[in-house]
Design a protein around this motif. Structure first.
Motif, PDB file in Angstrom:
ATOM      1  N   UNK A 188      39.792  21.194  27.739  1.00  0.00           N
ATOM      2  CA  UNK A 188      38.948  20.997  26.558  1.00  0.00           C
ATOM      3  C   UNK A 188      38.874  19.507  26.235  1.00  0.00           C
ATOM      4  N   UNK A 189      37.711  19.063  25.817  1.00  0.00           N
ATOM      5  CA  UNK A 189      37.528  17.687  25.357  1.00  0.00           C
ATOM      6  C   UNK A 189      37.164  17.726  23.877  1.00  0.00           C
ATOM      7  N   UNK A 190      37.939  16.978  23.090  1.00  0.00           N
ATOM      8  CA  UNK A 190      37.724  16.921  21.643  1.00  0.00           C
ATOM      9  C   UNK A 190      37.364  15.498  21.235  1.00  0.00           C
ATOM     10  N   UNK A 191      36.406  15.374  20.339  1.00  0.00           N
ATOM     11  CA  UNK A 191      36.097  14.103  19.678  1.00  0.00           C
ATOM     12  C   UNK A 191      36.427  14.289  18.205  1.00  0.00           C
ATOM     13  N   UNK A 192      37.483  13.624  17.762  1.00  0.00           N
ATOM     14  CA  UNK A 192      37.941  13.867  16.400  1.00  0.00           C
ATOM     15  C   UNK A 192      38.367  15.312  16.268  1.00  0.00           C
ATOM     16  N   UNK A 193      37.762  16.028  15.317  1.00  0.00           N
ATOM     17  CA  UNK A 193      38.107  17.440  15.117  1.00  0.00           C
ATOM     18  C   UNK A 193      37.054  18.382  15.706  1.00  0.00           C
ATOM     19  N   UNK A 194      36.223  17.866  16.638  1.00  0.00           N
ATOM     20  CA  UNK A 194      35.180  18.689  17.260  1.00  0.00           C
ATOM     21  C   UNK A 194      35.466  18.887  18.744  1.00  0.00           C
ATOM     22  N   UNK A 195      35.441  20.138  19.185  1.00  0.00           N
ATOM     23  CA  UNK A 195      35.519  20.405  20.618  1.00  0.00           C
ATOM     24  C   UNK A 195      34.109  20.290  21.184  1.00  0.00           C
ATOM     25  N   UNK A 252      33.363  19.825  24.789  1.00  0.00           N
ATOM     26  CA  UNK A 252      33.140  20.228  26.183  1.00  0.00           C
ATOM     27  C   UNK A 252      34.361  20.972  26.702  1.00  0.00           C
ATOM     28  N   UNK A 253      34.123  21.902  27.635  1.00  0.00           N
ATOM     29  CA  UNK A 253      35.209  22.630  28.299  1.00  0.00           C
ATOM     30  C   UNK A 253      34.851  22.829  29.766  1.00  0.00           C
ATOM     31  N   UNK A 254      35.871  23.080  30.583  1.00  0.00           N
ATOM     32  CA  UNK A 254      35.629  23.438  31.980  1.00  0.00           C
ATOM     33  C   UNK A 254      36.884  24.078  32.554  1.00  0.00           C
ATOM     34  N   UNK A 255      36.718  24.774  33.668  1.00  0.00           N
ATOM     35  CA  UNK A 255      37.840  25.346  34.401  1.00  0.00           C
ATOM     36  C   UNK A 255      38.112  24.474  35.621  1.00  0.00           C
ATOM     37  N   UNK A 256      39.343  24.034  35.828  1.00  0.00           N
ATOM     38  CA  UNK A 256      39.646  23.232  37.016  1.00  0.00           C
ATOM     39  C   UNK A 256      39.303  24.004  38.292  1.00  0.00           C
ATOM     40  N   UNK A 257      38.684  23.309  39.254  1.00  0.00           N
ATOM     41  CA  UNK A 257      38.299  23.990  40.497  1.00  0.00           C
ATOM     42  C   UNK A 257      38.217  23.047  41.690  1.00  0.00           C
ATOM     43  N   UNK A 258      38.511  21.779  41.499  1.00  0.00           N
ATOM     44  CA  UNK A 258      38.376  20.786  42.564  1.00  0.00           C
ATOM     45  C   UNK A 258      39.701  20.681  43.324  1.00  0.00           C
ATOM     46  N   UNK A 259      39.624  20.622  44.633  1.00  0.00           N
ATOM     47  CA  UNK A 259      40.833  20.556  45.465  1.00  0.00           C
ATOM     48  C   UNK A 259      41.658  19.316  45.138  1.00  0.00           C
ATOM     49  N   UNK A 260      42.964  19.532  44.929  1.00  0.00           N
ATOM     50  CA  UNK A 260      43.898  18.428  44.677  1.00  0.00           C
ATOM     51  C   UNK A 260      45.190  18.685  45.453  1.00  0.00           C
ATOM     52  N   UNK A 272      31.062  16.226  32.235  1.00  0.00           N
ATOM     53  CA  UNK A 272      30.271  15.251  31.488  1.00  0.00           C
ATOM     54  C   UNK A 272      30.155  15.698  30.035  1.00  0.00           C
ATOM     55  N   UNK A 273      30.305  14.735  29.127  1.00  0.00           N
ATOM     56  CA  UNK A 273      30.096  15.046  27.715  1.00  0.00           C
ATOM     57  C   UNK A 273      28.621  15.342  27.485  1.00  0.00           C
ATOM     58  N   UNK A 274      28.314  16.301  26.643  1.00  0.00           N
ATOM     59  CA  UNK A 274      26.905  16.594  26.371  1.00  0.00           C
ATOM     60  C   UNK A 274      26.225  15.440  25.652  1.00  0.00           C
ATOM     61  N   UNK A 275      24.941  15.294  25.888  1.00  0.00           N
ATOM     62  CA  UNK A 275      24.168  14.246  25.214  1.00  0.00           C
ATOM     63  C   UNK A 275      24.278  14.427  23.704  1.00  0.00           C
ATOM     64  N   UNK A 276      24.499  13.332  23.006  1.00  0.00           N
ATOM     65  CA  UNK A 276      24.589  13.386  21.553  1.00  0.00           C
ATOM     66  C   UNK A 276      25.954  13.753  21.019  1.00  0.00           C
TER      67      UNK A 276
END
Length: 437
Positions: free
Chosen positions: A43-50, A52-60, A81-85
């Motif tokens: 999860x990506x939070x800016x201040x108190x707003x979430x 963006x989210x994603x599920x990890x899936x890239x080979x590491x 990527x963060x959504x526009x705006x």
């Protein structure tokens, strides 16, 4: 028994919490890895707003090798990527990246925290105009801050208002792309350099007066704290930013402890410093409680200390009691003065320089207590060991009555009520310097 069970449960919980890291933050893209012993969501939070989210899936494979028991470690990479705006163009916010177990039971782990800057913010800081706001901070810093956060500049004469301003400054100074702007980098670099120098002098300057007996008033060679002297150092930068020209004068230097710190600051700013002292100790002052000759440091001794611990080329020494010096010497225009003269008579003798002070100049004096500063007025009484009344009286004569504030220790700051540049509260300044990157 119950306590042991609670501790065991906490250890188990910690062992099950997700782990991860942010490897890259470029523009609107965040990349890294996150895994746990079960499925996780980023999860990506800016201040108190979430935002963006994603599920990890890239080979590491590197993560899988480091955490072989973590489920999903082999495909724990993520990039989103963060959504526009998501971030307003003029905003500055804290971005927090969390790895949250999808079972809904265990708490999330913070895997990264970063300041993020809106697209227009740096430009607004860099192109700020004259705000018309006067306060105890550099003019260009006030103007830049007011262009973005006018509410932070609403009342810079109060401790509360200064604290709000510094809270914003701390955000800026800890955001690399903003602190790199000249208006902020010059200021933070000066504060960092001069504070580091003050600490160096405090550590290495001789601690005791070898010509005085232990227990005597002048046995210790460090009569001022860094907090007291750094208030002067900060104000020199502030005054220069407001276009106030002139030299800096120190009256009474003892062994040169304060001189070492202040001369270095003057060198950073290109300000000439003048040190006035008898270099023979205090003059006679019956009824003051002081003895003639106390607090003596020879000219050679002080010069050596300034050369070793300060910046000697910035300093001009003026040897003699003040009454004698100013019979033949007219000082240059002054932007600021610092006096640690102990005596009423010494203050009277040096106040001939008051008409050489810029009308917006600042004055600092030892022999102050917090009680003399009352709601913008200065309440003190005449006595042989009080240098403050002659300073106040002389400025009344010049039509420039003074206000002021307590600094720390036995130091106070003074400036003209009309048109003077106020001095920052000491604790607010300490908050600012503690936050320097």
């Amino acid at each position: 028994m119950i306590s042991s069970m609670v501790k065991s449960a906490k250890r188990l919980q910690r062992s099950l919490r997700p782990v991860g890291s942010v490897d890259a933050l470029a523009g609107a893209r965040v990349a890294g890895w996150a895994c746990s012993k079960g499925p996780v969501e980023v999860e990506v939070w800016l201040g108190n707003r979430r935002v963006a989210t994603c599920l990890p899936s890239i080979a590491r494979p590197d993560v899988a090798q480091a955490f072989p028991r973590m489920k999903g470690a082999a495909t724990s990479g993520f990039s989103l990527d963060l959504p526009a705006g998501a971030l307003a163009p003029d905003d500055l916010a804290e971005m927090k990246i969390l790895a949250r177990p999808r079972n809904g039971i265990l708490p999330a782990s913070t895997i990264g925290t970063f300041p993020v800057v809106g697209a227009n913010l740096a430009r607004k800081f860099a192109t700020a105009g004259d705000s018309g706001i006067v306060g105890p901070f550099p003019k260009d810093v006030i103007d830049a801050t007011a262009a973005v956060w006018p509410e932070a500049c609403a009342d810079l004469n109060t401790v509360e208002g200064q604290t709000r301003f510094v809270d914003r400054l701390k955000q800026v100074m800890n955001t690399a792309s903003l602190n790199a702007l000249p208006v902020f980098s010059r200021y933070s670099r000066y504060l960092s350099a001069t504070m580091a120098h003050c600490r160096f002098v405090e550590r290495h300057f001789p601690a005791v007066n070898t010509t005085s007996a232990q227990g005597a008033a002048d046995f210790h060679c460090k009569p001022n704290s860094i907090s007291e002297l750094f208030s002067i150092i900060h104000q020199l930068y502030v005054l220069k930013s407001w276009g106030i020209s002139g030299d800096f004068a120190e009256f009474g230097c003892f062994k040169g402890y304060s001189s070492a710190m202040l001369s270095y600051a003057c060198a950073q700013l290109g300000i000439n410093m003048h040190i006035f002292d008898s270099f023979e100790g205090l003059p006679p002052a019956p009824g003051s409680g002081y003895e003639a000759g106390q607090y003596a440091g020879s000219l050679d001794e002080v010069r050596d200390h300034v050369e070793r611990f300060g910046h000697l080329p910035s300093v001009t020494f003026h040897k003699g009691f003040f009454a004698d010096t100013f019979k033949t010497y007219t000082p240059p225009p002054l932007m600021c003065l610092w006096m640690d003269v102990d005596l009423e008579v010494s203050s009277q003798d040096l106040m001939v320089v008051a008409d050489r002070l810029d009308p917006r100049a600042s004055l600092f004096s030892h022999e102050c207590t917090s009680g003399i500063f009352q709601a913008g007025e200065i309440r003190t009484s005449v006595s042989p060991d009080n240098p403050i009344p002659p300073m106040l009286a002389r400025h009344e004569e010049l039509g420039r009555p003074l206000t002021g504030r307590y600094v720390a220790g036995y130091t106070g700051a003074f400036w003209p009520k009309q048109g003077g540049i106020p001095v920052i509260d000491t604790e607010v300044l300490a908050q600012l310097t503690r936050s320097l990157p």
